[in-house]
Write an enzyme that holds these catalytic residues in place. Structure first.
Site, short mmCIF file in Angstrom:
data_model
loop_
_atom_site.label_atom_id
_atom_site.label_comp_id
_atom_site.label_asym_id
_atom_site.label_seq_id
_atom_site.Cartn_x
_atom_site.Cartn_y
_atom_site.Cartn_z
N GLU A 11 0.86 -1.20 0.00
CA GLU A 11 0.00 0.00 0.00
C GLU A 11 0.89 1.25 0.00
OE1 GLU A 11 -3.50 0.75 -0.23
OE2 GLU A 11 -2.49 2.68 -0.40
N CYS B 124 -12.67 3.81 0.57
CA CYS B 124 -13.81 3.85 1.51
C CYS B 124 -13.43 4.47 2.84
CB CYS B 124 -14.35 2.43 1.70
SG CYS B 124 -15.61 2.35 2.97
N CYS C 287 -16.40 6.69 1.62
CA CYS C 287 -17.62 6.44 2.43
C CYS C 287 -17.52 6.95 3.86
CB CYS C 287 -17.91 4.94 2.50
SG CYS C 287 -17.60 4.03 1.01
N LYS D 2 -16.87 10.86 4.34
CA LYS D 2 -18.07 11.51 3.75
C LYS D 2 -19.27 11.37 4.68
CE LYS D 2 -20.84 9.19 1.88
NZ LYS D 2 -20.80 8.54 0.59
N GLY E 201 -23.36 15.27 -11.74
CA GLY E 201 -24.67 15.09 -11.12
C GLY E 201 -24.83 13.69 -10.55
N TYR F 235 -23.26 10.40 -7.79
CA TYR F 235 -23.17 10.15 -6.34
C TYR F 235 -22.36 11.25 -5.64
CZ TYR F 235 -24.39 5.08 -6.51
OH TYR F 235 -25.00 3.86 -6.64
N ILE F 236 -21.10 11.41 -6.05
CA ILE F 236 -20.18 12.26 -5.30
C ILE F 236 -20.64 13.72 -5.36
CG2 ILE F 236 -17.79 13.13 -5.22
CD1 ILE F 236 -16.86 10.32 -6.03
N GLU G 107 -23.82 14.18 -3.17
CA GLU G 107 -23.56 14.06 -1.73
C GLU G 107 -22.81 15.29 -1.21
OE1 GLU G 107 -23.58 9.21 -1.19
OE2 GLU G 107 -21.67 10.19 -1.32
N ARG H 46 -24.29 17.97 -17.15
CA ARG H 46 -24.35 17.99 -18.61
C ARG H 46 -25.71 17.53 -19.12
NH1 ARG H 46 -20.28 13.07 -20.44
NH2 ARG H 46 -21.31 11.43 -19.27
N HIS I 221 -46.53 0.96 13.08
CA HIS I 221 -47.03 2.33 13.05
C HIS I 221 -46.58 3.11 14.28
CE1 HIS I 221 -49.82 5.46 11.89
NE2 HIS I 221 -50.22 5.53 13.14
N GLU J 98 -43.67 1.75 6.95
CA GLU J 98 -44.94 1.00 6.93
C GLU J 98 -45.65 1.20 5.59
OE1 GLU J 98 -48.29 2.39 9.41
OE2 GLU J 98 -47.06 4.14 9.88
P1 NDP Z 1 -20.97 8.93 -11.15
O1 NDP Z 1 -20.77 8.01 -12.28
O2 NDP Z 1 -21.96 8.61 -10.10
O3 NDP Z 1 -21.34 10.38 -11.69
C1 NDP Z 1 -20.53 11.02 -12.64
C2 NDP Z 1 -21.21 12.32 -13.03
O4 NDP Z 1 -20.34 13.06 -13.86
C3 NDP Z 1 -22.50 12.12 -13.83
O5 NDP Z 1 -23.40 13.12 -13.49
C4 NDP Z 1 -22.02 12.25 -15.27
O6 NDP Z 1 -23.00 12.72 -16.14
C5 NDP Z 1 -20.97 13.34 -15.11
N1 NDP Z 1 -19.94 13.31 -16.15
C6 NDP Z 1 -19.21 12.25 -16.55
N2 NDP Z 1 -18.35 12.62 -17.51
C7 NDP Z 1 -18.56 13.95 -17.73
C8 NDP Z 1 -18.01 14.91 -18.61
N3 NDP Z 1 -17.05 14.58 -19.47
N4 NDP Z 1 -18.48 16.17 -18.54
C9 NDP Z 1 -19.45 16.51 -17.67
N5 NDP Z 1 -20.02 15.65 -16.80
C10 NDP Z 1 -19.57 14.39 -16.85
O7 NDP Z 1 -19.51 9.13 -10.55
P2 NDP Z 1 -19.00 9.69 -9.15
O8 NDP Z 1 -17.67 10.26 -9.43
O9 NDP Z 1 -20.02 10.56 -8.51
O10 NDP Z 1 -18.84 8.40 -8.28
C11 NDP Z 1 -18.03 7.33 -8.77
C12 NDP Z 1 -18.52 6.00 -8.25
O11 NDP Z 1 -18.17 5.89 -6.87
C13 NDP Z 1 -20.03 5.82 -8.28
O12 NDP Z 1 -20.47 5.38 -9.52
C14 NDP Z 1 -20.24 4.79 -7.20
O13 NDP Z 1 -19.98 3.51 -7.72
C15 NDP Z 1 -19.15 5.14 -6.18
N6 NDP Z 1 -19.70 5.97 -5.07
C16 NDP Z 1 -20.67 5.44 -4.28
C17 NDP Z 1 -21.21 6.17 -3.25
C18 NDP Z 1 -22.28 5.57 -2.42
O14 NDP Z 1 -22.45 4.36 -2.43
N7 NDP Z 1 -23.06 6.38 -1.67
C19 NDP Z 1 -20.76 7.53 -2.95
C20 NDP Z 1 -19.74 8.00 -3.85
C21 NDP Z 1 -19.24 7.23 -4.86
P3 NDP Z 1 -24.03 11.72 -16.88
O15 NDP Z 1 -24.99 11.30 -15.82
O16 NDP Z 1 -24.61 12.57 -17.93
O17 NDP Z 1 -23.23 10.58 -17.39
#
Ligand code: NDP
Length: 454
Positions: free
Chosen positions: A34, A42, A47, A50, A181, A183-184, A187, A204, A442, A447
């Site tokens: 590592e 994580c 995780c 966050k 737009g 997960y990250i 959040e 986008r 309840h 529920e």
């Molecule tokens: P995501 O795949 O969830 O989201 C990526 C976002 O970036 C989407 O909105 C996508 O748009 C946009 N995007 C991608 N490429 C471009 C570009 N070239 N220009 C503009 N916008 C772009 O990725 P994250 O980075 O948020 O998270 C990565 C992964 O990590 C997740 O898929 C998940 O597996 C894991 N994760 C899980 C969490 C949880 O369990 N709570 C929390 C955080 C991460 P579009 O939708 O149009 O493709």
């Protein structure tokens, strides 16, 4: 050929740690490499830190809106430096716990970057000096190096943060542009906005959380947190410039935005480059390492788990892949990872949780006429005396002919805790009738899952 180890694990994240510990528990001689803190995405920069920030944001939101319950406050002072310091301390504590548990299992830890020199040998490179520290060999090698943030290829991109940088901050910015737009992005938009930062989110597409059930995206966009965020949709970032200590974003449309900082959250990619894999000619699956159902790559000695393979990039998935790998290859078991009905959550405030098929996907697979939707939306009792009332939404996707529940989706407080248990029933093949004959508890939010009749 004699090898020093039975297993070398490259990368001490969730998947690598699980595999190393399980293999060592069967008596295998294990080494783990590592380059950073033990724990991986994580524990160190995902995780765990966050979710601690989510708790901070929830606490603040509750305090801000509890006057109706007779809890008067004269203004809350959020000191982000305290939160950030405490989060880092907790991350170090957890990392040390993992280090100690590796030691207890006699797993040898090598600090540095692992680099393949043959199919059975790796050299360990010191992260700072770049000098070779050791060379080690093993019969089997498991790659579990995880992913890294994907950056946009635009001028000025290095001025922006990725999610990794958030956990290194000394204090929160006053204003932030978040690009993405997923997960990250969602959040952190929720964390920062609820803790006082002015947030703008650039996507986008048309809606947040593309790929999730559309009702979940709509509920999120209508929620008090996200109506308080400026969402710019159908837009792309073109370049970033530094202007008087702030960052100026230029969009493809020509519009400009000025914020203290920018967070790029446009996806993640496997972090394979430092491994020097090219000479091994491993089969790829796009940007991911190609593996079979035993997590074996195209080289019989080399295996891969976690965010470097094309499966849901989620901690519990990586852990299970690591354990199944060690059960099979160090304990002669015949296990497979169950990828059915993986529960997922986005920890916005309120949170989004989901298991199984979205309405759209179910209709694509089974045809619209064969799908029945049960849905309810309401203000949860906990919000009765609050000013900004966010709603709850529960939805069940059912196959009309078999009555099988194909998906459950929920927007609202504690929905992740609820969907975890719902996923047990979907895995067991539950029907809508099974939901209907289950007694309600309840007054709760969950529920509603057993009281929705068509
Ligand atoms: P995501 O795949 O969830 O989201 C990526 C976002 O970036 C989407 O909105 C996508 O748009 C946009 N995007 C991608 N490429 C471009 C570009 N070239 N220009 C503009 N916008 C772009 O990725 P994250 O980075 O948020 O998270 C990565 C992964 O990590 C997740 O898929 C998940 O597996 C894991 N994760 C899980 C969490 C949880 O369990 N709570 C929390 C955080 C991460 P579009 O939708 O149009 O493709």
């Amino acid at each position: 050929m004699e090898f020093e180890f039975d297993l070398i694990v490259v990368g001490a994240g969730s998947g690598g740690l699980a595999a190393a510990k399980r293999a060592a528990s069967y008596g295998a001689k294990v080494a783990i490499i590592e380059a950073n803190q033990i724990g991986g995405t994580c524990v160190i920069r995902g995780c765990v830190p966050k979710k601690l920030m989510v708790y901070a944001a929830k606490s603040k939101k509750n305090m801000d809106s509890s006057e109706g319950y007779g809890l008067k406050n004269e203004g809350i002072n959020f000191e982000s430096n305290i939160l950030l310091k405490n989060v880092r301390e907790e991350v170090s504590r957890l990392s040390n716990l993992h280090r100690n548990s590796l030691k207890k299992l006699n797993i040898t830890i090598f600090e540095g970057l692992g680099r393949f020199i043959t199919q059975n040998e790796l050299e360990i490179i010191c992260s700072n000096t770049k000098k070779i520290k050791n060379k080690i060999s093993s019969k089997k090698i498991l790659i579990s190096v995880g992913g890294k943030p994907k950056k946009l290829n635009i001028p000025g991109i290095d001025l922006a943060w990725t999610s990794d940088d958030i956990f290194e901050l000394e204090k929160f910015p006053k204003s932030l542009l978040i690009v993405g737009g997923g997960y990250i992005a969602c959040e952190f938009a929720s964390i920062f906005r609820n803790l006082g930062t002015e947030v703008t989110q650039l996507i986008r597409g048309k809606h947040l959380l593309n790929g999730f059930d559309e009702d979940l995206s709509l509920c999120l966009e209508e929620s008090p947190t996200f109506t308080d965020i400026k969402i710019i949709s159908n837009a792309q970032l073109k370049s970033i410039d530094r202007v008087n200590g702030n960052l100026e974003s230029t969009l493809e449309s020509g519009d400009k935005l000025l914020t203290n900082n920018i967070l790029i959250a446009t996806g993640r990619e496997p972090n394979l480059l430092p491994l020097n894999l090219d000479f091994l000619n491993l089969k790829m699956d796009g940007q991911y390492l190609d593996v079979d159902e035993l997590n074996q790559t195209s080289n019989a000695n080399i295996f891969a788990v976690g965010d470097i393979i094309n499966k849901p990039n989620l901690t519990p998935v990586a852990i299970e892949q690591g354990r199944v790998f060690s059960d099979n290859f160090f304990n002669d078991q015949k296990r497979k990872v169950n990828y059915e009905y993986i529960p997922k959550a986005v920890f916005t405030i309120p949170e989004i949780s989901t298991v199984g098929l979205s309405e759209k996907r179910a209709k694509e697979i089974y045809s619209e006429k064969n799908i029945k939707i049960f849905k309810c939306k309401f203000t949860p009792m906990s919000n009765t005396f609050k000013k900004n009332k966010s709603k709850c939404m529960l939805k069940i996707v059912v196959h009309k002919l078999t009555d099988k529940v194909l998906g459950c989706h929920m927007f609202g407080e504690t929905s992740s805790e609820i969907i975890q248990m719902v996923s047990v029933s979907l895995n067991a093949g539950i029907t809508k009738k099974d939901f209907d004959i289950t007694m309600a508890l309840h007054p709760t939010i969950s529920e509603e899952f057993v009281t929705m009749y068509g």
